[in-house]
Design a protein around this motif. Structure first.
Motif, PDB file in Angstrom:
ATOM      1  N   ASN A   1      14.913 -40.409   0.299  1.00 22.17           N
ATOM      2  CA  ASN A   1      15.959 -41.356  -0.387  1.00 22.17           C
ATOM      3  C   ASN A   1      17.264 -40.984   0.189  1.00 22.17           C
ATOM      4  OD1 ASN A   1      14.086 -42.593  -2.518  1.00 22.17           O
ATOM      5  ND2 ASN A   1      14.293 -40.704  -3.620  1.00 22.17           N
ATOM      6  N   GLU A   2      17.336 -40.000   1.232  1.00 23.87           N
ATOM      7  CA  GLU A   2      18.681 -39.527   1.661  1.00 23.87           C
ATOM      8  C   GLU A   2      19.437 -40.775   2.310  1.00 23.87           C
ATOM      9  OE1 GLU A   2      15.676 -38.354   2.447  1.00 23.87           O
ATOM     10  OE2 GLU A   2      15.770 -36.315   1.767  1.00 23.87           O
TER      11      GLU A   2
ATOM     12  N   MET B   1      19.478 -47.110   0.855  1.00 26.07           N
ATOM     13  CA  MET B   1      20.395 -48.044  -0.174  1.00 26.07           C
ATOM     14  C   MET B   1      20.278 -49.335   0.008  1.00 26.07           C
ATOM     15  SD  MET B   1      23.850 -47.290   1.849  1.00 26.07           S
ATOM     16  CE  MET B   1      23.709 -45.749   1.879  1.00 26.07           C
TER      17      MET B   1
ATOM     18  N   THR C   1      26.503 -50.873  -4.492  1.00 25.79           N
ATOM     19  CA  THR C   1      25.503 -50.340  -3.832  1.00 25.79           C
ATOM     20  C   THR C   1      24.393 -49.371  -4.295  1.00 25.79           C
ATOM     21  OG1 THR C   1      27.247 -49.738  -1.839  1.00 25.79           O
ATOM     22  CG2 THR C   1      25.448 -48.254  -2.137  1.00 25.79           C
TER      23      THR C   1
ATOM     24  N   ILE D   1      21.213 -46.900  -5.072  1.00 24.01           N
ATOM     25  CA  ILE D   1      20.659 -45.674  -4.548  1.00 24.01           C
ATOM     26  C   ILE D   1      19.355 -45.280  -5.549  1.00 24.01           C
ATOM     27  CG2 ILE D   1      22.595 -45.242  -3.093  1.00 24.01           C
ATOM     28  CD1 ILE D   1      23.142 -43.124  -5.070  1.00 24.01           C
ATOM     29  N   ASN D   2      18.683 -44.395  -4.945  1.00 31.92           N
ATOM     30  CA  ASN D   2      17.688 -43.815  -5.893  1.00 31.92           C
ATOM     31  C   ASN D   2      18.280 -42.273  -6.097  1.00 31.92           C
ATOM     32  OD1 ASN D   2      15.541 -42.382  -6.767  1.00 31.92           O
ATOM     33  ND2 ASN D   2      13.993 -43.156  -5.467  1.00 31.92           N
ATOM     34  N   ASP D   3      18.238 -42.049  -7.497  1.00 33.16           N
ATOM     35  CA  ASP D   3      18.718 -40.670  -7.889  1.00 33.16           C
ATOM     36  C   ASP D   3      17.915 -40.160  -8.735  1.00 33.16           C
ATOM     37  OD1 ASP D   3      20.418 -38.749  -8.687  1.00 33.16           O
ATOM     38  OD2 ASP D   3      21.740 -39.576  -9.942  1.00 33.16           O
ATOM     39  N   GLN D   4      16.850 -39.289  -8.105  1.00 34.04           N
ATOM     40  CA  GLN D   4      15.986 -38.583  -8.891  1.00 34.04           C
ATOM     41  C   GLN D   4      14.933 -39.606  -9.769  1.00 34.04           C
ATOM     42  OE1 GLN D   4      17.662 -35.579 -11.241  1.00 34.04           O
ATOM     43  NE2 GLN D   4      18.752 -34.472  -9.715  1.00 34.04           N
TER      44      GLN D   4
ATOM     45  N   ILE E   1      17.240 -46.011 -10.137  1.00 32.55           N
ATOM     46  CA  ILE E   1      18.240 -46.632  -9.379  1.00 32.55           C
ATOM     47  C   ILE E   1      19.573 -46.824 -10.213  1.00 32.55           C
ATOM     48  CG2 ILE E   1      18.631 -48.670  -8.156  1.00 32.55           C
ATOM     49  CD1 ILE E   1      15.584 -49.188  -7.532  1.00 32.55           C
ATOM     50  N   GLU E   2      20.285 -46.435  -9.227  1.00 31.66           N
ATOM     51  CA  GLU E   2      21.765 -46.430  -9.971  1.00 31.66           C
ATOM     52  C   GLU E   2      22.607 -47.202  -9.223  1.00 31.66           C
ATOM     53  OE1 GLU E   2      23.170 -42.523 -10.547  1.00 31.66           O
ATOM     54  OE2 GLU E   2      21.940 -42.155 -12.134  1.00 31.66           O
TER      55      GLU E   2
ATOM     56  N   HIS F   1      26.507 -48.352  -7.783  1.00 28.43           N
ATOM     57  CA  HIS F   1      27.936 -47.816  -7.750  1.00 28.43           C
ATOM     58  C   HIS F   1      28.706 -49.066  -7.201  1.00 28.43           C
ATOM     59  CE1 HIS F   1      26.522 -43.495  -8.372  1.00 28.43           C
ATOM     60  NE2 HIS F   1      25.578 -43.962  -7.769  1.00 28.43           N
TER      61      HIS F   1
END
Length: 623
Positions: free
Chosen positions: A571-572, A575, A605, A607-610, A613-614, A616
């Protein structure tokens, strides 16, 4: 019997019959006691009723009749052997001999005698002619028969003509062979002499025709150099026949593709030829062949062997007005359709028109379409650029190792090794290794399924109709065989696989550790062990070491699988950027996280946070 002989025989038979008839008349007259008159000597045809006057059969040879009639005698005394006629008159042979014969009778008798002499002469055996010896025949023919020797203009043939020879079936024209050899030697003929022919000719049976006594060896001129082209020069534009006998009118084979290093042509050097010799033994030089050159153009170079020309670039080989060249761009001035068939080219393809439905382009380089693409297939080892767009009707396919760029795409399948750029995309199935980027006023994804390996960057995802659709980020998706498009299925399967890999790996690890313990135990030396026990321990250690190596290999395989699953969830850099709005009904997937959009959201935007999906918020124009 020839015609003249038969005619003479018929005349002789007639005269003999005539003499016999006259003789009978004279005898009858003397028996009556009177002298035969001239009138009675005149030949009269015998009456058919008198058998005595029937002429003799000409097929039966009659005895010659001797002329016995003479002039009558005046002697009054008859001879002793006189005889009396039937009326008592005295008659004798003497009287018969003295009967005067007319001149006509004498002439007939003369002719008859001549014919009889001729007949007897023919019946006499011919006197045998003494046969000449061979030497006498040679001597005679040497002095009578002459021979002329003449030659062809190029002095490659010598002929002999005989003159003054005997003709006929029984002619003997034999001559000794030295006559011919002396004639040839006298004229200087030394090469190509037909010895067996001379032996036969000297038998004298073929003097009526010219005899070829010697023949030279003609020179063989050298062959000119040639160019062997290793590609087909015959552009028939014929459709390709399938294995089942049907014809594919879309495969016309208009392009001859070559790759770097492919041999294009080979030069064959000229030969010197073989010298000849005329009948006088003079050498006749052969003409050497002429060399040939290849006019090599762009993309063609001479190989190290000095005779083979190869392609220095990949593309289309052409022989145009004597110039051999390889073009890395193939340009079609109109549409790709029935006139061109499918295009298969090793370089770049430029189509100034459009690509019609059900036709295909396979290019080793870029594909540039100035018009539209219908439900067709474009397959490129480089990039694909369509200045207008593609309307695929669920059959069109764009596949490129590089990027794909279109103005619009409708109901098409798109696969790219790079990125996909567009203005708007409707109900398409898109999979790219890198990014999906919308450029233009719309920059919209409206329905369909879109998978990117790194980023999706658009203005709008979805529509006011709230039609379900997917926008997914799956890093390294191309490494997965039979990739499941639906994210929930794929994520569930990946989770199960990860759990299974973990269990298998741990089981192998525990087994590996037990083997290591057993090996260490067996490797310890014990002074109490016998030789047999020590050897048994060594064998067990070897078995355990092999098992240990096999387990290590299995653990490495599981490690590779686990690592691949981790890469799918990396996931680095993943997005999804929505510059305007994402509508309800859109499902977002990033790695191993998934989210349904339940409310319209703008300027986000994701993203995958642990594993979650969040979103921003972003400032318009900041990303």
């Amino acid at each position: 019997m020839d015609k003249a002989t038969r005619k003479a025989k018929d005349k002789k038979d007639g005269l003999e019959w005539k003499m016999g008839n006259l003789y009978q008349k004279a005898v009858d007259a003397l028996n009556r006691g009177k002298t035969v008159s001239e009138e009675e000597f005149v030949e009269k045809p015998p009456a058919q009723t008198q058998p005595s006057q029937v002429p003799p059969d000409p097929q039966v040879e009659q005895p010659p009749i001797q002329p016995v009639i003479q002039s009558a005698s005046a002697d009054p005394k008859p001879p002793k052997d006189e005889a009396k006629s039937m009326d008592g008159a005295a008659f004798s042979k003497h009287d018969a001999q003295n009967i005067p014969a007319p001149e006509e009778l004498e002439e007939d008798l003369s002719q008859l005698k001549s014919l009889q002499d001729m007949d007897s002469q023919q019946k006499k055996p011919e006197a045998s002619v003494p046969k000449l010896s061979e030497e006498e025949v040679f001597q005679r023919n040497r002095s009578t028969i002459t021979f002329n020797l003449f030659f062809s203009a190029d002095k490659m043939n010598a002929y002999i003509r005989a003159q003054n020879y005997q003709k006929g079936s029984d002619a003997d024209n034999r001559i000794p062979t030295e006559v011919i050899y002396d004639l040839l030697k006298g004229k200087g003929v030394t090469f190509g002499i037909d010895h067996s022919g001379i032996e036969e000719y000297c038998k004298g049976r073929t003097f009526y025709k010219d005899f070829q006594a010697a023949i030279g060896s003609r020179p063989e001129n050298g062959q000119n150099g040639t160019v062997e082209y290793l590609f087909s020069l015959d552009m028939t534009y014929a459709p390709k026949e399938r294995d089942d006998g049907t014809v594919d009118y879309k495969e016309l084979d208009l392009i001859r593709n070559v790759a770097v290093g492919d041999a294009l042509c080979r030069v064959h050097q000229p030969t010197d030829g073989v010298d000849g010799m005329d009948v006088f033994g003079t050498l006749v030089k052969a003409q050497a062949g002429q060399s040939v050159e290849v006019n090599a153009g762009k993309g063609v170079e001479l190989s190290e062997d000095g005779i083979t020309y190869v392609a220095s670039i990949s593309g289309m080989v052409e022989l145009n007005k004597g110039v051999l060249e390889v073009k890395d761009v193939y340009t079609i001035n109109g549409d790709v359709g029935p006139a061109t068939g499918n295009i298969r080219f090793g370089g770049a393809v430029v189509v100034k028109g459009s690509v019609l439905s059900d036709y295909a382009i396979y290019a080793g380089g870029d594909i540039l379409i100035n018009g539209y693409v219908e439900s067709s297939i474009l397959n490129s080892s480089g990039n694909i650029v369509i200045k207008n767009g593609i309307s695929g009707t669920k059959k069109g396919l764009l596949k490129a190792d590089g990027d794909v760029t279109v103005r619009f795409a409708e109901m098409a399948r798109i696969v790219a090794g790079g990125s996909f750029r567009f203005d708007y995309c409707i109900n398409c199935d898109v999979r790219v290794r890198e990014d999906i980027i919308g450029k233009g006023k719309r920059a919209s994804l409206l329905g369909g399924n879109y998978i990117a390996g790194r980023k999706i960057d658009v203005n709008v995802i979805g529509s006011d109709l709230n039609i379900p659709m997917d926008a997914q980020i799956i890093p390294n998706w191309q490494e997965v065989t039979n990739l499941k498009v639906k994210p929930e299925e794929r994520l569930r399967e990946n989770k199960e696989l990860a759990h299974q890999f973990e269990q298998d790996y741990n089981a192998l690890k525990r087994k590996f550790e037990r083997i290591e313990t057993d090996v260490a135990r067996l490797a310890r030396k014990n002074s109490m062990d016998t030789k047999e026990e020590a050897e048994s321990k060594q064998k067990k250690v070897l078995v355990l070491m092999r098992q240990k190596a096999a387990i290590r290999e299995q653990m490495s395989y599981i490690d590779e699988k686990r690592e691949k699953l981790k890469r799918l969830s990396a996931n680095e850099e993943s997005m999804i950027v929505v510059r305007k709005i994402v509508h309800v009904g859109v499902r977002l997937t990033i790695g191993n996280a998934m989210m349904w959009v339940n409310d319209p959201t703008d300027h986000q935007t994701f993203i995958n946070d642990q594993g979650l999906i969040e979103g921003h918020g972003i400032t318009p124009g900041s990303v």
